[in-house]
Write an enzyme that holds these catalytic residues in place. Sequence first.
Site, short mmCIF file in Angstrom:
data_model
loop_
_atom_site.label_atom_id
_atom_site.label_comp_id
_atom_site.label_asym_id
_atom_site.label_seq_id
_atom_site.Cartn_x
_atom_site.Cartn_y
_atom_site.Cartn_z
N HIS A 1 0.99 -1.48 -0.10
CA HIS A 1 -0.25 -0.10 -0.37
C HIS A 1 0.33 1.54 -0.02
O HIS A 1 1.92 0.82 0.48
CB HIS A 1 -0.60 -0.10 1.48
CG HIS A 1 -2.06 -0.79 1.45
ND1 HIS A 1 -2.34 -2.34 0.91
CD2 HIS A 1 -3.52 -0.32 1.12
CE1 HIS A 1 -3.44 -2.87 1.43
NE2 HIS A 1 -3.82 -1.50 1.05
N LYS B 1 -1.34 4.95 4.83
CA LYS B 1 -1.24 4.48 5.08
C LYS B 1 -1.09 3.96 6.93
O LYS B 1 -0.32 3.89 6.96
CB LYS B 1 -1.72 2.69 4.64
CG LYS B 1 -2.50 2.04 5.34
CD LYS B 1 -3.63 0.36 4.60
CE LYS B 1 -4.06 -1.23 4.29
NZ LYS B 1 -5.25 -0.07 4.63
P1 NAD Z 1 -7.08 9.95 3.76
O1 NAD Z 1 -6.21 10.13 4.90
O2 NAD Z 1 -6.95 10.73 2.46
O3 NAD Z 1 -8.41 10.15 4.89
C1 NAD Z 1 -8.85 10.08 5.74
C2 NAD Z 1 -10.21 11.72 5.91
O4 NAD Z 1 -10.28 11.69 6.96
C3 NAD Z 1 -8.67 12.69 6.13
O5 NAD Z 1 -8.81 13.79 5.21
C4 NAD Z 1 -8.84 12.75 7.22
O6 NAD Z 1 -9.11 14.33 7.87
C5 NAD Z 1 -10.13 12.44 7.93
N1 NAD Z 1 -10.67 12.58 9.46
C6 NAD Z 1 -10.09 11.32 9.97
N2 NAD Z 1 -10.89 11.69 11.01
C7 NAD Z 1 -11.94 12.54 10.80
C8 NAD Z 1 -13.38 12.50 11.47
N3 NAD Z 1 -12.50 12.51 12.82
N4 NAD Z 1 -13.74 13.36 11.45
C9 NAD Z 1 -13.48 14.47 9.85
N5 NAD Z 1 -13.05 13.58 8.99
C10 NAD Z 1 -11.95 13.10 10.15
O7 NAD Z 1 -7.53 8.00 3.37
P2 NAD Z 1 -8.29 7.41 2.30
O8 NAD Z 1 -6.80 6.91 1.58
O9 NAD Z 1 -8.95 8.32 2.01
O10 NAD Z 1 -8.16 6.11 3.62
C11 NAD Z 1 -9.27 6.43 4.59
C12 NAD Z 1 -9.47 5.12 5.18
O11 NAD Z 1 -10.23 3.97 3.89
C13 NAD Z 1 -8.64 4.02 5.71
O12 NAD Z 1 -8.98 3.14 7.01
C14 NAD Z 1 -8.48 3.24 4.14
O13 NAD Z 1 -7.46 2.20 5.57
C15 NAD Z 1 -9.94 2.77 4.48
N6 NAD Z 1 -9.51 1.82 2.50
C16 NAD Z 1 -10.71 1.20 2.08
C17 NAD Z 1 -11.06 0.98 1.34
C18 NAD Z 1 -12.13 -0.44 1.23
O14 NAD Z 1 -12.38 -0.64 0.17
N7 NAD Z 1 -12.94 -0.51 2.32
C19 NAD Z 1 -10.00 1.44 0.28
C20 NAD Z 1 -9.38 2.18 -0.01
C21 NAD Z 1 -9.05 2.77 1.87
#
Ligand code: NAD
Length: 272
Positions: free
Chosen positions: A152, A156
């Site tokens: 990844h 992450k």
């Molecule tokens: P990222 O860091 O780009 O985005 C996360 C966002 O959430 C950030 O903008 C952060 O400021 C915000 N955030 C965090 N806590 C918050 C809160 N309490 N209130 C409001 N906003 C908040 O990360 P990403 O790449 O978008 O991934 C996010 C999550 O999704 C991770 O856990 C990742 O592992 C997961 N993910 C899952 C899949 C899937 O298919 N299920 C796919 C990709 C990523």
Amino acid sequence: MVGALGKMGREVVRAVAQTPDMKLVGAVARSQLGSDIGEVLGLGSLGVEITDDLSGQLLRLSQRSSRGVMVDFTHPRSAFEHVRSAIAFGVRPVVGTTGLTPEQVERLRDLADKSGVGCLIAPNFAIGMILLQQMALQAAQYFDHVEIIELHHNRKADAPSGTALQTAQRLGQLGKAFNPPVRDSGTESSVEEKELIPGARGGISGPNIPIHSVRLPGLIAHQEVIFGGMGQTLTLRHDTTDRIAFMPGVILGIRKVLQLQGLVYGLEQVLS
Ligand code: NAD
């Protein structure tokens, strides 16, 4: 949409805005508060101001519709509380955030089941990954030795990935003893392994399947499941080259959660 300005959140906002029978009603983030999320993402005005007040959004949504859904792609630190609040307001969570512990998932299952609120938690929304897992289950019937490598991007938070853990867990449900000790040739004793660098053989998941995590810029989300047998290996690999890969699964999850009562874990459970 909670985490609306994250890498995944932005894609979800775009996908929902482009889905004719869905309406984005809230965008929760930590910055650009008060700005229109559509303007920020270059989609034109969507009439939805970015806010950091999740409870206010959930209350408003619960009063406005009985078919409200909260999509969460944030951080394992905050997702549990978000889902708990959504269930309390009767708003159905669709959770992509990975890194929730099995205990947290069980507590949320208890809450969702007791209140009859649909909730979907899926560590991977990409259809190709669901297929990889199904193929791995098939291959595991013929191979006893297997290891997982997940790769990844280096922002992450959790390692190993939720998908790798889920893959190992699903293989474990077959009830097989994976990776039995290997005998030293010509002797009755097992090969003695020595890790010269701690962790070199990966983290060992519940069903005795090592998981190796790679974190590098330039990667998005990738996974290999490698089976080994006498004189052969079988490698199953899935690559996400663009986060758009997750969007059909997220949109399907939003539709399906409306039909659920209680918590379901894994997109494969709602694929018909
Ligand atoms: P990222 O860091 O780009 O985005 C996360 C966002 O959430 C950030 O903008 C952060 O400021 C915000 N955030 C965090 N806590 C918050 C809160 N309490 N209130 C409001 N906003 C908040 O990360 P990403 O790449 O978008 O991934 C996010 C999550 O999704 C991770 O856990 C990742 O592992 C997961 N993910 C899952 C899949 C899937 O298919 N299920 C796919 C990709 C990523």
